[in-house]
Design an enzyme around this catalytic site. Structure first.
Site, mmCIF file in Angstrom:
data_model
loop_
_atom_site.group_PDB
_atom_site.id
_atom_site.type_symbol
_atom_site.label_atom_id
_atom_site.label_comp_id
_atom_site.label_asym_id
_atom_site.label_seq_id
_atom_site.Cartn_x
_atom_site.Cartn_y
_atom_site.Cartn_z
ATOM 1 N N ARG A 116 0.847 -1.204 0.000
ATOM 2 C CA ARG A 116 0.000 0.000 0.000
ATOM 3 C C ARG A 116 0.875 1.243 0.000
ATOM 4 N NH1 ARG A 116 -1.768 2.966 4.850
ATOM 5 N NH2 ARG A 116 -3.440 4.424 4.288
ATOM 6 N N ARG A 172 -6.189 17.790 8.074
ATOM 7 C CA ARG A 172 -5.005 17.659 8.909
ATOM 8 C C ARG A 172 -4.610 19.027 9.460
ATOM 9 N NH1 ARG A 172 -2.577 12.702 8.105
ATOM 10 N NH2 ARG A 172 -3.305 11.554 6.274
ATOM 11 N N LYS A 228 -12.898 2.725 1.058
ATOM 12 C CA LYS A 228 -12.526 2.797 2.474
ATOM 13 C C LYS A 228 -13.741 3.269 3.274
ATOM 14 C CE LYS A 228 -8.506 4.509 3.516
ATOM 15 N NZ LYS A 228 -7.381 5.474 3.590
ATOM 16 N N THR A 261 -6.157 -0.631 10.550
ATOM 17 C CA THR A 261 -5.915 0.343 11.614
ATOM 18 C C THR A 261 -5.508 -0.303 12.941
ATOM 19 O OG1 THR A 261 -7.633 1.749 10.636
ATOM 20 C CG2 THR A 261 -6.696 2.444 12.753
#
Length: 479
Positions: free
Chosen positions: A36, A77, A221, A279
């Protein structure tokens, strides 16, 4: 042809700790099936070199290794901090700003210009996957003034979540499509689309690729509440799904994530769509040579749930032990696979006793307590009542994990204290009842407000003290 030891696939995020050909070779030998590339970090030239090294190693080892480009999407972010880690103190004050400034203890830049328009007084803002929580006190111009509810250390470019708040950004932006164009030229196999909300987010990437003369595989996702609500249509459009539990655990109540994970995996299994569970699977191995027992159980449970693949993020991207982490997750997967059928069979206790009935290998108390539970489920009653001087009846009912509560009375204090351990069993004290007087028991439960009028309950009675059970009656009672 030599087959791998385990069938569960391993996705590894490639970063500074794993991008050399030497480490990539070890990762593949240990079981990496998917590499990934997180396009939220790094440069295009860096990703180009990673792709070429992955291809070269796969060719050398004669292995198939899928390369998945993970598109950043509208991930919010914070900006760059002058000094890090920045420690936010509980009950302290901090300003989040849409201005392009260097971050300090008083003012933290956010890479989302619409932040002041998106939040209002009382809203909660989560930083760093929810480990830091802020409450909005007021908004002024480009600044959002906050109070720190839960503090902690903060690094540059960590994520910011706004659960329940509309984000003024598309899941697939022009910048994401530019990444797709680059990755298509480099021969990437699949694309992960972040923060999917609808099937249209998936189709947008597929249409863009078709305009470039290529068809692509797209991994949706699932990390927003909207994606869970629209999961059926997303699942139909996507080629695979990733259960991205980091942001999901902020977007929905954290305690709901395990159940949602199991439901999404089941639905994907029904349609034959591959599932990646992601995760913090072995996040402690970012710094330590061994995982925690809880992490081992998490990986094993994902395999038992039916996931196709488990994903490593910082563990292999920046961790100290990328190769050892892949080896460990492979061992956990292998152990879970070996025991999967046995564990699933053990979980269905009612089926076990039904089979025992057919084979004539069942005790009377097993038949009676199973019948009580199945009657309760069929009638959707809220309570099974037991009158026992021992712990036998309520414990034997509890093992079937009924949906209703098991109210028990008649035991002494020690027995009742012990019964507090058993699933779904709630000891109650009833004054003035005598042995066998069902009506009197029901009347007191009605008086105490435990049960309601015109409500059905199941009555199971155990008359003998000690551990042996002599069930004299199972009754369905309408109050």
């Amino acid at each position: 042809m030599e087959l791998p030891a385990h069938k569960t696939k391993i996705v590894c995020t490639i970063g500074p700790a794993s991008r050399s050909e030497a480490v990539l070779e070890q990762l593949m030998l240990m079981g990496m099936n998917v590499a990934r590339l997180n396009f939220a970090h790094g440069t295009l030239e860096g990703h180009r070199q990673d792709i070429r090294r992955i291809r070269a190693v796969a060719e050398k080892l004669q292995r198939h290794c899928m390369i998945m480009s993970d598109l950043p999407g509208p991930k919010i972010r914070i900006g760059r901090l002058l000094e890090e880690p920045l420690l936010l103190e509980r009950e302290g004050k901090v300003v989040l700003t849409a201005k392009d400034v260097a971050g300090s203890a008083d003012r933290i830049p956010v890479e989302y210009k619409q932040l002041p328009a998106s939040v209002q007084q009382g809203d909660l803002i989560y930083l760093n996957d929810g480990f830091i929580q802020l409450e909005v006190e007021r908004v002024s111009g480009e600044d959002v003034f906050c109070r720190t509810i839960i503090g902690g250390p903060l690094l540059s470019h960590k994520g910011l979540n706004l659960p329940g708040v509309k984000i003024f950004a598309d899941a697939v932006s022009a910048a994401d499509l530019a990444f797709v164009d680059f990755a298509l030229q480099e021969g990437v196999d699949a694309f992960g689309v972040s923060f999917v909300e609808t099937a249209e987010d998936i189709l947008k990437v597929k249409r863009f690729a078709l305009e470039k003369g290529q068809s692509v595989y797209v991994v949706a996702k699932i990390e927003r509440a909207e994606a869970i609500d629209n999961f059926a249509e997303i699942l139909s459009a996507a080629d695979a799904i990733m259960i991205a539990r980091g942001d999901m655990g902020v977007q929905i109540p954290l305690q709901d994530v395990p159940a949602v994970q199991k439901k999404l995996i089941h639905q994907a299994n029904l349609l034959g769509r591959p599932v990646i569970t992601a995760t913090q699977m072995l996040v402690s191995m970012t710094e330590n040579i061994r995982p925690t027992r809880a992490e081992v159980s998490d990986v094993a449970n994902a395999v038992l749930d039916g996931t196709d693949a488990v994903m490593l993020s910082e563990e292999t991207a920046i961790g100290r032990y990328p190769v050892e982490t892949v080896a460990m997750i492979g061992k956990i997967a292998l152990s879970a696979e070996r025991e999967k059928q046995a564990i699933q069979a053990l979980a269905d206790l009612p089926a076990h006793f039904r089979n025992a009935v057919n084979e004539g290998k069942v005790d009377v108390e097993d038949v009676v307590t199973l019948n009580a539970v199945e009657s309760a489920d069929a009638l959707n009653v809220r309570f099974i009542l037991t009158r026992t001087q021992s712990r036998a009846a309520p414990c034997l009912i509890s093992r079937f994990r009924p949906n209703c509560w098991i109210l028990t009375h008649g035991g002494d204090k020690q027995t009742n204290n012990f019964l507090a351990l058993s699933y779904g069993v709630h000891p109650v004290s009833l004054d003035g009842t005598t042995d066998g007087l069902v009506d009197q028991t029901i009347r007191q439960l009605l008086t105490d407000g435990v049960i309601e009028k015109d409500q059905s309950v199941i009555w199971v009675e155990d008359e003998l003290p000690g551990d042996s059970l002599e069930t004299v009656s199972v009754k369905i009672i309408k109050t």
